[in-house]
Design an enzyme around this catalytic site. Structure first.
Site, short mmCIF file in Angstrom:
data_model
loop_
_atom_site.label_atom_id
_atom_site.label_comp_id
_atom_site.label_asym_id
_atom_site.label_seq_id
_atom_site.Cartn_x
_atom_site.Cartn_y
_atom_site.Cartn_z
N SER A 1 -7.26 -19.33 24.49
CA SER A 1 -7.09 -20.87 24.99
C SER A 1 -5.56 -20.95 24.85
O SER A 1 -4.92 -20.31 24.06
CB SER A 1 -7.69 -21.69 24.00
OG SER A 1 -6.76 -22.13 22.72
N GLY B 1 -3.14 -19.92 26.69
CA GLY B 1 -1.98 -18.90 26.74
C GLY B 1 -1.79 -18.18 25.33
O GLY B 1 -1.06 -17.17 25.34
N GLU C 1 -1.81 -22.53 38.66
CA GLU C 1 -0.52 -21.77 38.36
C GLU C 1 -0.08 -20.95 39.37
O GLU C 1 -0.77 -19.97 39.79
CB GLU C 1 -0.44 -21.39 36.83
CG GLU C 1 -0.78 -22.21 35.97
CD GLU C 1 -0.82 -21.87 34.43
OE1 GLU C 1 0.34 -21.36 34.08
OE2 GLU C 1 -1.66 -21.60 33.91
N GLU D 1 -2.92 -18.25 37.77
CA GLU D 1 -3.90 -18.47 37.13
C GLU D 1 -4.43 -19.94 37.52
O GLU D 1 -3.78 -20.48 38.17
CB GLU D 1 -3.75 -18.39 35.45
CG GLU D 1 -3.68 -17.41 34.91
CD GLU D 1 -3.40 -17.35 33.35
OE1 GLU D 1 -3.90 -18.13 32.83
OE2 GLU D 1 -2.69 -16.53 32.80
N ASP E 1 -2.69 -28.45 30.65
CA ASP E 1 -1.87 -29.17 29.49
C ASP E 1 -0.27 -29.40 30.17
O ASP E 1 0.25 -30.37 29.95
CB ASP E 1 -1.80 -28.12 28.28
CG ASP E 1 -1.25 -26.56 28.75
OD1 ASP E 1 -0.85 -26.44 30.01
OD2 ASP E 1 -1.42 -25.88 27.83
N THR E 2 0.34 -28.69 30.89
CA THR E 2 1.41 -28.92 31.73
C THR E 2 1.50 -30.42 32.36
O THR E 2 2.51 -30.81 32.60
CB THR E 2 2.03 -27.66 32.60
OG1 THR E 2 1.05 -27.89 33.77
CG2 THR E 2 2.05 -26.62 31.93
N ARG F 1 0.16 -27.64 18.80
CA ARG F 1 0.46 -28.76 19.38
C ARG F 1 -0.13 -30.17 18.86
O ARG F 1 -1.21 -30.20 19.05
CB ARG F 1 0.10 -28.79 20.99
CG ARG F 1 0.95 -29.53 21.95
CD ARG F 1 0.76 -28.91 23.41
NE ARG F 1 -0.41 -28.70 23.78
CZ ARG F 1 -1.05 -27.92 24.73
NH1 ARG F 1 -0.10 -26.77 24.86
NH2 ARG F 1 -2.14 -27.84 25.03
#
Length: 391
Positions: A156, A158, A264, A276, A283-284, A361
């Site tokens: 998860s 990365g 990505e 990917e 998230d980004t 995070r």
């Protein structure tokens, strides 16, 4: 006027992290009923959902029990670690799985989506190979050459990813990848190190009965395989944007269904290279909470419910920066939020995770400014003002 779409719908979210939380908020704003499911209690999305269930999502029996109990209209996976064969069964029973059960199954492991892109669709990817033992990893690393990148095929955000500079570092990379692997997999992927100018996420919104549309590309920076900051617009040339859109459409068309996909890419001086794909908000893409008229979660909701998306407006230079924990704690508080929010065009989102551990995070700072550089500096400054303390 069409009355074909009736609300509310009953939505079951599998995985209830911070991205799920924002999706639930979007769903609740249109009056939908949401069941948030995760492997631990009080996960972020559970705090805003109508109902919460704690199960192992890798257990077919647990999934069967929870779906039988709630009978959702749609099942919306938010993470990779799910017994995806069970989703195929639910779909056959008439429950809509987002984007589709097959797509979720495909994208659960990095190897399958890579094979689809490279072998079936002929899309340029990094050179890659797989290993299920340390010996295999040493051999394939030699073949691909150094530096290279080693990561678990399933993890998860990365986690478990490392850049390997020489043969002496391979064993350490193997141990780190296996320790951070999710689900049943003991398999790693090794890929060539791409000397890119920028990594981007192209949020691609696939609709049931309308054309695929795109958000402005999002630039991002990673550390330890995990996103640290993102910004929009990414500032790449129009021809590279169009090339990335063509590739993203090709891959998402092959997967089918509807929803927001985080696709990505590595952008080099001369190339757009597929990296990917996540079949869900990314998230980004949290930067879209400040940068767009409709954020990625609202877009995901509209796409999966078949609601119209008349247009997506990018509201100017924006950035996000993560707020990370530095130590393990089961009881946490935040200080510095007021100081961070004192700056114009800054917002803070705290995710409400019940515990902390190093690099977890815990929140995100969002900022807008006159240009991307200023927005990034502003978001990073705001994130650094927020401190996590054990209580």
């Amino acid at each position: 006027m069409s009355n074909s779409i009736k609300l509310p719908k009953k939505l079951m979210l599998l995985g209830s992290g911070e991205l799920g939380k924002e999706f639930v908020i979007a769903a609740q704003r249109l009056g939908n009923y949401v069941i948030a499911v995760d492997r631990y209690a009080n996960a972020p999305a559970m705090q805003v959902a109508d109902y919460a269930e704690v199960i192992s999502m890798l257990s077919a029996d647990d999934l069967e029990a929870v779906v039988t109990k709630h009978q959702p209209d749609l099942i919306i996976p938010e993470i990779e670690a799910i017994r995806t064969e069970k989703l195929l069964e639910f779909e056959q029973r008439g429950i809509t799985v987002i984007p589709t059960a097959a797509a979720t199954n495909y994208t659960m492991n990095r190897d399958r989506i890579r094979e689809l892109a490279h072998k079936e669709l002929g899309i340029r990817t990094a050179k890659y190979g797989y290993a299920v033992t340390l010996e295999e990893l040493i051999a394939i690393s030699d073949e691909i050459s150094f530096p290279n990148v080693v990561k678990p095929v399933m993890s998860s955000s990365g986690k478990g990813q490392s850049v390997v500079a020489s043969k002496s570092e391979v064993e350490k990379a193997w141990n780190y990848a296996i320790a951070n692997s999710r689900g049943d997999s003991q398999k790693v992927i090794v890929e060539e190190f791409i000397n890119f100018e920028i990594e981007i996420t192209l949020l691609t919104i696939k609709q049931w009965n309308a054309p695929t549309i795109f958000c402005s590309p999002i630039g991002h920076r990673q550390e330890r395989g995990d996103y640290q900051e993102s910004w929009q617009p990414a500032g790449i040339s129009e021809d590279k944007i169009l090339e990335s859109q063509v590739i993203a459409k090709k891959v998402t068309d092959a997967l089918g269904g509807a929803g927001t996909f985080g696709v990505e890419f590595f952008i080099t001086k001369d190339e757009v290279i597929f990296s990917e794909l996540s079949p869900r908000p990314h998230d980004t893409g949290m930067v879209t909470l400040i940068s767009q008229n409709l954020n990625e979660f609202e877009l995901h909701l509209r796409a999966v419910l078949g609601l119209p998306i008349p247009y997506i407006e990018q509201l100017g230079s924006s950035a996000s920066a993560v707020i990370l924990a530095s130590e393990k704690s089961d009881s946490i508080s935040f200080v510095g939020v007021a100081e961070a929010l004192a700056e114009k065009d800054v917002d803070i989102k705290l995710f409400g995770k019940p515990s902390a551990h190093p690099y977890r995070r815990m929140g995100v700072a969002l900022a807008k400014a006159a240009n991307v550089q200023q927005a990034r500096e502003k978001a990073t400054t705001a994130a650094n003002k927020v401190q996590i303390i054990s209580t």
